[in-house]
Design a protein around this motif. Structure first.
Motif, mmCIF file in Angstrom:
data_model
loop_
_atom_site.group_PDB
_atom_site.id
_atom_site.type_symbol
_atom_site.label_atom_id
_atom_site.label_comp_id
_atom_site.label_asym_id
_atom_site.label_seq_id
_atom_site.Cartn_x
_atom_site.Cartn_y
_atom_site.Cartn_z
ATOM 1 N N ASN A 433 24.865 7.202 -30.755
ATOM 2 C CA ASN A 433 26.131 7.936 -30.846
ATOM 3 C C ASN A 433 26.420 8.358 -32.275
ATOM 4 O OD1 ASN A 433 26.588 7.681 -28.120
ATOM 5 N ND2 ASN A 433 27.908 5.880 -28.318
ATOM 6 N N ALA A 434 26.151 7.456 -33.230
ATOM 7 C CA ALA A 434 26.403 7.775 -34.636
ATOM 8 C C ALA A 434 25.529 8.938 -35.095
ATOM 9 C CB ALA A 434 26.156 6.537 -35.500
ATOM 10 N N ILE A 435 24.263 8.971 -34.655
ATOM 11 C CA ILE A 435 23.370 10.076 -35.009
ATOM 12 C C ILE A 435 23.886 11.388 -34.414
ATOM 13 C CG2 ILE A 435 21.053 11.016 -34.625
ATOM 14 C CD1 ILE A 435 19.989 8.137 -34.825
ATOM 15 N N ILE A 444 18.289 17.124 -34.286
ATOM 16 C CA ILE A 444 17.848 15.867 -33.676
ATOM 17 C C ILE A 444 16.658 16.142 -32.774
ATOM 18 C CG2 ILE A 444 18.466 13.955 -32.149
ATOM 19 C CD1 ILE A 444 21.361 14.305 -32.969
ATOM 20 N N SER A 445 15.604 15.337 -32.937
ATOM 21 C CA SER A 445 14.460 15.334 -32.027
ATOM 22 C C SER A 445 14.554 14.081 -31.162
ATOM 23 C CB SER A 445 13.145 15.329 -32.808
ATOM 24 O OG SER A 445 13.037 16.474 -33.624
ATOM 25 N N TYR A 455 22.255 12.921 -22.052
ATOM 26 C CA TYR A 455 23.448 12.488 -22.786
ATOM 27 C C TYR A 455 23.373 12.929 -24.247
ATOM 28 C CZ TYR A 455 26.687 9.280 -25.109
ATOM 29 O OH TYR A 455 27.674 8.742 -25.899
ATOM 30 N N VAL A 456 22.214 12.681 -24.884
ATOM 31 C CA VAL A 456 22.052 13.050 -26.294
ATOM 32 C C VAL A 456 22.183 14.558 -26.470
ATOM 33 C CG1 VAL A 456 20.370 13.154 -28.182
ATOM 34 C CG2 VAL A 456 20.686 11.027 -26.925
ATOM 35 N N TYR A 457 21.571 15.311 -25.572
ATOM 36 C CA TYR A 457 21.646 16.772 -25.687
ATOM 37 C C TYR A 457 23.092 17.263 -25.590
ATOM 38 C CZ TYR A 457 20.935 21.714 -24.744
ATOM 39 O OH TYR A 457 20.987 23.084 -24.809
ATOM 40 N N ALA A 458 23.826 16.730 -24.619
ATOM 41 C CA ALA A 458 25.213 17.173 -24.427
ATOM 42 C C ALA A 458 26.091 16.778 -25.612
ATOM 43 C CB ALA A 458 25.766 16.581 -23.129
ATOM 44 N N ALA A 460 25.229 15.843 -28.789
ATOM 45 C CA ALA A 460 24.846 16.405 -30.083
ATOM 46 C C ALA A 460 25.066 17.913 -30.133
ATOM 47 C CB ALA A 460 23.390 16.074 -30.396
ATOM 48 N N SER A 461 24.750 18.610 -29.044
ATOM 49 C CA SER A 461 24.939 20.064 -29.042
ATOM 50 C C SER A 461 26.422 20.419 -29.118
ATOM 51 C CB SER A 461 24.304 20.690 -27.801
ATOM 52 O OG SER A 461 24.855 20.143 -26.616
#
Length: 719
Positions: A433-435, A444-445, A455-458, A460-461
């Motif tokens: 979450n922090a990243i 982010i890769s 989740y990361v894509y949503a 972070a984007s």
């Protein structure tokens, strides 16, 4: 300490405080703070010390000016002027405190701010001219032998060419020795103590070479050892009291512990990367490539150690672990030739006397979030290309097998990667979450499971970051009736059961066109020939899956297939390996008569399980594959060029293999996926990878004598 408050309180360029941590002794703590401070542009001194309990460190510009002599004829204004111009002291508030607690020294930052500019050239600071204890002993001995200061200095520089001291400094040392302010016997004792410690690989100081042996860091001395963070060029133990055990899947013994990096430490890593970026982006591409050349040389040197660590933490066989490192090494070799791949384009005279050209520039701070299946290859997919493009990087390895990533980072630092260019943090949901949320991280890769990747894509984007996210996979193979039986069976078994099926390009589903009967017995025979054992055993073909929890999930999906009508042709759930009875082993498993509505088919099994389906025609087989939600890759085995061409044209996946089970491209070609198996615009590797880590800047220039004009033209420029 809240690091974000540093920028609010400090109008000068940001100087990062050293990362907090835990240390085995006072000397290691002081060395950590001192080395980190030099990398940031300031020098620390000991302000207060109770040797066995506490040490207080401050900035060397933290004193208050003392006017000892006041000439009677000097006015107050003149004294003030002389004080301001003649003193370096600024009453700097920086303060770090080390306290001994339960046998360990804990570093905390009481005040991380400074009220002065960073030192532009640390070699000009008086600390750069200090002699080491060994050099002081040599000065004493050479003085007794009758050598003069210039001769002494010449001898010292033969051993240390970077020595910045002058004859005046030698005179000062001699004077202190005569006055008894330096005790050579004490220095000799301290050197003897330091020799008793096991030395690390020699490192270069930011000021000059340090030829003294240093003690093992505290994170190595713990049992089990704790995996360190890498922040600003220093491997430091986390202050977190929460950690995750890293288990050997073959024995279930604890190998190491991964701390959950604290929020403060994460911010320190981001600040270190952000601070390192301006200098690193301006480093010539040839210099960055030379570091990568050295890096790949060091990986080859330590490949056996890396493979052994991967086998211990992940479970895959040593042969497979070597392959993991070698595929990652190809990424580093690709980065060694990046200069020509980063070239822009130039168009001359696009309009009268006007040229236009494009240049590729780095983004800034980038981050990578890694899965457990390839502990070396996936990190090497990410940071070598990113940093060679001129970015700085925050890497979060998998908490299940982080050892290889840390070892690679050590090699990168040894190869010459500057402080702060590569940083490592650990953890699970909170650090992810922090990243995603940090505004200083530009891209982010991600490689990992579907739920986490979505989740990361949503998240972070939504913050405006660039994302490349490789997620779930269900790779199919189509076997035509005319396929070569022996070659096809060998390929299916290797691709389906290799690395215990724990890889994103594992071949998990086979569609037999025309029926399974001619193939089934031979397929089972080949699968039974696979030797299941611990990865370190020389005859092992198949190691354990990474954890007991993963084994339970695999067995659960196998059982759902049986319950919904699949035939369990070969069952590997209850396999017992002698001497490794507690290991999380799953033997080769084959399910036949699998249909598209079964849970084991819909979801990614990620284990040594081969699902067998049947189709009446190649058209039906293609439709089965195209309807699946995951679409990393697919292969066809045939001797018919017509069938192969039809397959490659109509199949809807990112990577197609023809008589090749795993169609993973080399680094100069992009790793392509489509549909839900990939989220983002630019894939890993190849030209797409370079485009992901860079941004294009268009420049239009005009160099000509402009004719005189009565006024400005408001017309749209044209050719």
């Amino acid at each position: 300490m809240d690091i974000e408050s540093c920028t609010e309180l400090n109008e000068f360029p940001q100087m990062l405080p050293p990362p907090p941590g835990t240390f085995v002794d006072r000397e290691e703590l002081i060395q950590h703070v001192g080395d980190f401070a030099v990398s940031q542009g300031y020098v620390v001194t000991i302000k207060q010390s109770k040797r066995d309990r506490v040490v207080v460190l401050g900035c060397d510009r933290g004193g208050v000016y003392r006017n000892r002599r006041k000439p009677a004829d000097e006015s107050s204004a003149e004294r003030t002027r002389r004080r301001k111009t003649g003193s370096r002291l600024t009453n700097c508030p920086f303060e770090a405190v080390g306290k001994k607690d339960d046998g360990l020294w804990i570093l905390t930052i009481k005040n991380g701010t400074h009220n002065h500019e960073p030192i532009k050239d640390i070699s000009e600071h008086p600390s750069a001219r200090r002699f080491t204890e060994r050099e002081i002993v040599l000065i004493k001995e050479m003085t007794e032998a009758g050598l003069k200061p210039r001769q002494i200095l010449k001898r010292l520089r033969q051993n240390n060419p970077d020595l910045l001291s002058t004859p005046k400094h030698v005179y000062n040392v001699k004077a202190k020795l005569r006055q008894g302010n330096m005790t050579v016997e004490t220095l000799r004792n301290s050197l003897q103590i330091m020799r008793n410690f096991k030395p690390l690989r020699p490192q270069k100081s930011a000021v000059r070479n340090n030829y003294l042996a240093v003690t093992e860091p505290s994170w190595r001395q713990r049992n089990p050892p704790r995996v360190p963070n890498l922040i600003g060029g220093r491997f430091v133990d986390s202050q977190s009291f929460v950690s995750i055990d890293v288990l050997n899947p073959a024995t279930q013994q604890v190998i190491s512990q991964v701390p959950l990096t604290t929020n403060e430490e994460f911010k320190a890593a981001v600040f270190a990367a952000k601070r390192a970026f301006p200098l690193w982006r301006n480093t010539p591409i040839a210099a960055r490539q030379r570091i990568m050349f050295k890096f790949q040389e060091l990986i080859r040197r330590d490949i056996d150690k890396l493979a052994m660590n991967i086998t211990a933490e992940h479970g895959k066989t040593l042969k497979d672990a070597h392959g993991d490192v070698l595929r990652g090494l190809e990424e580093v070799e690709h980065a060694c030739g990046l200069a020509t791949l980063q070239m822009g384009e130039f168009v001359s005279n696009v309009s009268n006397g006007i040229d236009t050209y494009s240049i590729r520039e780095p983004l800034g701070v980038c981050a990578g979030i890694c899965p457990f299946d390839f502990p070396a290859m996936i990190p090497l997919w990410m940071f070598p290309l990113a940093v060679t493009c001129g970015n700085t990087f925050i890497l979060k390895p998998s908490e299940k097998d982080p050892g290889a990533a840390v070892m690679l980072a050590e090699l990168a630092v040894e190869a010459g990667l500057p402080n702060g260019v590569l940083n490592i943090v650990h953890g699970s949901n909170e650090i992810v979450n922090a990243i995603c949320d940090d505004d200083d991280i530009k891209a982010i890769s991600f490689v990992g499971p579907n739920v986490a990747g979505t989740y990361v894509y949503a998240r972070a984007s939504a913050k405006g970051k660039r994302i490349q996210s490789n997620v779930g996979a269900k790779n199919h193979a189509v076997v035509m009736p005319d396929a070569s039986m022996d070659a096809t069976l060998n390929a299916l078994v290797a691709a389906g059961f290799g690395a215990a099926g724990q890889k994103c390009m594992a071949l998990s589903t086979v569609v037999f066109v025309g029926g399974l009967n001619p193939w089934e017995d031979k397929l089972v025979e080949h699968a039974k020939a696979i030797k299941v054992n611990a990865g370190t055993e020389p005859d092992s073909d198949l190691g354990p899956v990474i954890s007991k929890q993963v084994k339970e999930q695999i067995c659960k999906l196998i059982q759902t297939g049986v319950d919904t009508g699949a035939n369990l042709v070969l069952d590997g759930r209850n396999i017992v390996v002698p001497e490794y009875e507690h290991g999380s082993f799953v033997g080769p498993t084959i399910l036949s008569n699998v249909t598209t509505n079964m849970e084991c088919y819909k979801e990614e099994v990620f284990g040594p399980v081969l699902l067998c389906m049947q189709a009446d025609s190649i058209e039906e087989a293609i439709n089965i594959i195209n309807r699946h939600k995951y679409s990393n890759g697919a292969s066809i085995f045939t001797t018919s060029g017509v069938a192969a061409r039809k397959f490659q044209t109509e199949i809807e996946v990112g990577q197609v293999g023809i008589n090749v089970p795993i169609s993973v491209p080399l680094p100069f070609s992009s790793f392509t996926s489509c549909k839900p198996s990939f989220a983002g615009d630019l894939n890993f590797d190849g030209k797409a990878g370079i485009q992901f880590y860079t941004q294009v800047k268009m420049v239009t220039q005009q160099w000509k004598d402009l004719p005189g004009s009565s006024g400005a033209s408001l017309l749209m420029p044209s050719s």
